[in-house]
Structures are given as structure tokens and as C-alpha cells.
Enzyme design. Sequence first.
Site, PDB file in Angstrom:
ATOM      1  N   ALA A   1      35.834  40.783  34.403  1.00  0.00           N
ATOM      2  CA  ALA A   1      36.694  39.968  33.550  1.00  0.00           C
ATOM      3  C   ALA A   1      35.970  39.609  32.261  1.00  0.00           C
ATOM      4  O   ALA A   1      34.975  40.243  31.893  1.00  0.00           O
ATOM      5  CB  ALA A   1      37.127  38.709  34.314  1.00  0.00           C
TER       6      ALA A   1
ATOM      7  N   ILE B   1      34.340  36.744  31.349  1.00  0.00           N
ATOM      8  CA  ILE B   1      33.138  35.930  31.417  1.00  0.00           C
ATOM      9  C   ILE B   1      32.152  36.445  32.455  1.00  0.00           C
ATOM     10  O   ILE B   1      30.951  36.265  32.326  1.00  0.00           O
ATOM     11  CB  ILE B   1      33.518  34.456  31.703  1.00  0.00           C
ATOM     12  N   GLY B   2      32.639  37.103  33.482  1.00  0.00           N
ATOM     13  CA  GLY B   2      31.749  37.608  34.518  1.00  0.00           C
ATOM     14  C   GLY B   2      32.421  38.690  35.335  1.00  0.00           C
ATOM     15  O   GLY B   2      33.585  39.027  35.118  1.00  0.00           O
ATOM     16  N   GLN B   3      31.679  39.245  36.279  1.00  0.00           N
ATOM     17  CA  GLN B   3      32.229  40.261  37.168  1.00  0.00           C
ATOM     18  C   GLN B   3      31.989  39.842  38.616  1.00  0.00           C
ATOM     19  O   GLN B   3      31.070  39.085  38.914  1.00  0.00           O
ATOM     20  CB  GLN B   3      31.641  41.636  36.876  1.00  0.00           C
TER      21      GLN B   3
ATOM     22  N   LYS C   1      30.753  35.848  42.067  1.00  0.00           N
ATOM     23  CA  LYS C   1      31.107  35.965  40.649  1.00  0.00           C
ATOM     24  C   LYS C   1      29.853  35.727  39.825  1.00  0.00           C
ATOM     25  O   LYS C   1      29.243  34.661  39.894  1.00  0.00           O
ATOM     26  CB  LYS C   1      32.208  34.959  40.292  1.00  0.00           C
TER      27      LYS C   1
ATOM     28  N   ASP D   1      44.933  28.488  34.794  1.00  0.00           N
ATOM     29  CA  ASP D   1      44.927  29.926  34.508  1.00  0.00           C
ATOM     30  C   ASP D   1      46.055  30.588  35.294  1.00  0.00           C
ATOM     31  O   ASP D   1      45.989  30.670  36.521  1.00  0.00           O
ATOM     32  CB  ASP D   1      43.583  30.532  34.897  1.00  0.00           C
TER      33      ASP D   1
END
Length: 611
Positions: free
Chosen positions: A295, A297-299, A313, A443
Site C-alpha cells: 500500500a 505507507i507499508g506492505q 504490516k 478509511d
Amino acid sequence: MSSFNHLGRLVSGLSLVAKEIAKRSKALDTGDFETLIASTAKKVVVSATDLSGLTKGKVREFSPPRLNGSVAYFNNSPDLVAEPTPAESQLRNESSASDVVVTPSVSVQGKVLEEDRITKEEIGDLDRDNEDNAGAGEVAVSSAETVAAATVVKRRKPRERRVPSSPFTRALGFAGLGAGLAWGTVQESAKRLVFGAPSSQDKQSAYSPYLSDKNAERLALALCRMRGAALKLGQMLSIQDESLVPAPILAALDIVRQGADVMPRSQLNQVLDAELGADWSIKLTSFDYEPIAAASIGQVHKATKDGMEVAMKIQYPGVADSIESDIENVKLLLDYTNLIPKGLFLDRAIKVAKVELSRECDYELEATNQKRFRSLLSDAKGFYVPLVVDDLSCKRVLSTEFVSGIPIDKVALLNQETRNYVGRKLLELTLMELFVFRFMQTDPNWSNFLYEESTNTINLIDFGAARDYPKRFVDDYLRMVVACANGERDVVIEMSKRLGFLTGEESEAMLDAHVQAGFVVGLPFSNSGGYDFQSSNITHSVSSLGATMLRHRLTPPPDEVYSLHRKLSGAFLACIKIGAVVPCRELLLEVYKDYQFGEDGENEMLSGSIS
């Protein structure tokens, strides 16, 4: 002349980016110009050519499923090596007998990965790359993770690239993007001089050579490489409609929604060592180096710990520290492309975005949010919030219990009874978050809500965007929702002034558009019985009123509604997507009858009662 004006503005923009580079460079601060030039010349050339579209970088395509290819087992127990499932065996056999391998669409922890066709020759190239990179880039897919039959889907090829982690390298990335957009504008201007301007219903893209299809694609691919706040803003823009963002930009930003590029294994290990310590692996039984989601901001990676499946995450390095500069650079690009109409009050929106993104980068805060939601919903039927794994969590890594299910939009494939149930639960949760908890996960990504058919439960994940709302704001907002449902114009205007939507100096055109938009949004709550979301035209009606409000709006909306309306619109769009029929007025009445207005709990109302 118009083309020269566009080019002039781009040159000015690039000069500002160059100043940002100079300001943030430690080498310049110490006067070591020779070191600066030697260490960055290569990065300048590679970043500029790559982001401008002149070069493509190394494409890292996922290979067909190979057993344990990307999974590291840390205790080397032979008992942990599973036999291939029938689905895996069949895929492996077919890959040797066919010139084309089709990877399936999988949903894991709510994220959908759908890959392109991969030819035999490309697989050979990939295997050689993997040997050079210690096995990175392979994926193991179990039969339990397969949601639907394998289908060929045309999507952006996944790329494995290091995340630009320092302010300097990120500034270089934006400089390369600016150079690419400038070159694309020159190309499009020359093309129009020779062949004439294109005919398009989208007047903005037809008028400006900056908004060409190629430039839009350059922008989207660059954001996928940069990741962080830049990609997050691109994803926010991608959910808008054509009344706010030109069609070519929307089409290209669809690429953004497919996910970011992924970190190579070496950089991933550096992050894990820095955040969890060099001995992090002793806490796990296994760890899959192939991310199940990438994504902004992170994976996310799948692991096992003490017999429990875990979703980890992992935040991209440098994104938390680059929020300010990233957003300013994106704003610079938006200013010079004239993409955003003045009525959106971009400065205010960016101010709010900085605060929201800073909170989302704090995984310790997200862990606290998730525990709070788990407690609040512990007795709520039909919802489940996974456990947080504390000893594998910190400020930049968040580990939770792994949960399965299909993203909410896939519920559209199920029967009507199930669709109605899921739609009702989504709206019930939204109203409960705002008017009961006054604490909302804002979200609306459909993959944050995973429906598990076997238990008739919606698994909830990703609480980085959760926030509280003040009691006074919620009081007045509930009054306004009731007034919109009841069609009470005067109360809608009064509550809008108290909330900060209106100043009291608006024109009649603005007041009419604002009130009508409120009535449209309140339509599902206006009558008893089931409301058929799919037969309505809510989004089109609001969009048609949006142009008037953008022209006549005198003040930006209150800070609270940026996140709130994103969540509310997401809930409505989900119900439309799955074709749910929901008794919305009954759900609102259930919340309203128990609501206590005022700080002292006095249950007073300015509008008529709801019944």
C-alpha cells in the site's frame, strides 16, 4: 503562447524542487560539494530518466506459485514443510505445458492481488533475477487463499524497488517526475501544433497539454515508486469523479489503486532488524517474504507464531519523516497543473492530510486504536476485530492475528439476502461509530472489511485512520442528519452554520445547492422500509450539485468532515456496489432514540422528531 506559458510554469516548479534539494542536503551544509556530486550523480540520472518515462526500471514479476519459494522457516523443522496442494500441483504442471502462465486472483487479509500473464521467457528472466537476489520475488499461494478461478486481468506489472528513504532521494524523485512531465508537455504541445488539439468532452484535458494521457501515466507510475504521502494523496484523488478531477488523470490513477511497488528483500530485512532487533526471526516459526499487499505507507507479510497465523504490516523506510516535504512537492505539482479547482480549498485539505498521514504512520497508535475497537465491538454481533501481537509490534511494524474473508465489493456475487445483511451491518457500524462511540475508523477501503461467509461475520482490519469526534460536533451533526432526512431546510441551514459548512453570507444559489445536496444524502433515511441503494442515483445527483458549490463556496468545510464524509460516502458506495436493500431510517431511529444531547445529557432537539 499557451504552451510556452505551461513550460514556463514547469521550469519555475523544477527550480523550487531544486531549492528543496539544496536545503535538505547535508553535504551542502558541510560544504563537501565533491562528495555530494560523486554520491548523487548516478541517482540523479537514474531517477530522472526512470520517473520521466525514458527508462522503465527492472520489472519484478511474480513467478507462478512454487511451494515454499518465498517462505523462510526459522527452526528448520521438516514437519513444517507441507506437501503441495492439488491446486498448486496443477498450476505447476500447467506452467510446464503452456507458453502462458495465468496467476490467480487471491484475497489475503483483505488485499486482492491480480497479476498479468507471464510468458515462459519472462519466467526464465525472473528466475535468473531471483538467483541474484536471494530468492526475492516469489510467491506461495495456498488453496485457502484462492477466492475465485484464475482469470486474466490486465494490470500494472508489479515492480520490486527500493523505497527512496531520505529527503534528498525523495526530492530527486520529484525532480525526475517534474522533468518527465515537462518533456511530456513539450511533446504534446508539438503534437497539437502539427495535428491540432484533440476533441474531448473533458474540456480541461483538451485545453491543457499538461493533462495528456502519457503525463497522467507518468504521474501514477511515479507515485507508485515513491510511495508514502505522495501515493496516499494520489489514492485519495483516484476516488473522486470527473467533476473534480480530469478524466485522463482519473484513468491513470486507477493504476495507483492497484498498489505500490514492493521493497526488495534486503531493504525489508534492514527495516525489520532496525525496528524489531536483529533477532526478530526467533519470535516466528515462518515468514513469507512475498508481500500479500503493498500500500502507500507499508506492505503486509504473512507469518506464523506459536501456531497462530500473523499479518505483519511493515512501514516503508523514510515515509514518516518525508510527509511534510512529500505533500509540499505534490502541492507544487498540483498548483502548476491547475488540476484542483479553487472551491476545494487545497491548502486546508493539505493541512488536514498532513495530520491524518502523521497519525497513520504511527503504528503504536494504530495498535491502540485496534485494541479500543476490539473492546467496543466485543459484544456486537456480526463483527470481529483481530488481536494485536504486542511482542512483534512497534512504531513502524504492526503485527496482528491473520483473518480471512472476501472484500466487501465481492459480496455483490452472493445472494440478495447476504448482500442485504452485509449492507445493513455496514451502515449499522457507521452510525454506531459516529453517534455511539464517537470514534470512527475513517478509511472506507473495501478491503478493510472482510466478509467471512462461514461465520456470517465481517472481519475489520486497518485502524490507522481511526479518530475521535467532539461531543458538540456529533450533537449538531446528528441534528443535521435528521433534518436532511425530514426535509427541513431551515434546520439544515442553521446546523450547517453551527458546524462551519456555511458562513451566513452565501448566495441563494449556494444555499440551494447545499440544502439540496443534504436532502439527496438524507434520502435513504427519509422513509421507512428497505432502501434500494442500487436503484438510486445519489452519487450523480451530488456531483451535479458539486460544481455549483465549488463556484460559490465561501469557506472550507470543518476539519472533522474530511475524514467523516470519506467514510460515509464509502459506506454508501459499498451498499450501491453490492446492491443492498437496507432499512436505513429504522437504523437511524434506533440510534436517535437513545442519544443523549448536550454535555449534561439533556435530550433537547431543535428540529422535529424522527419517527
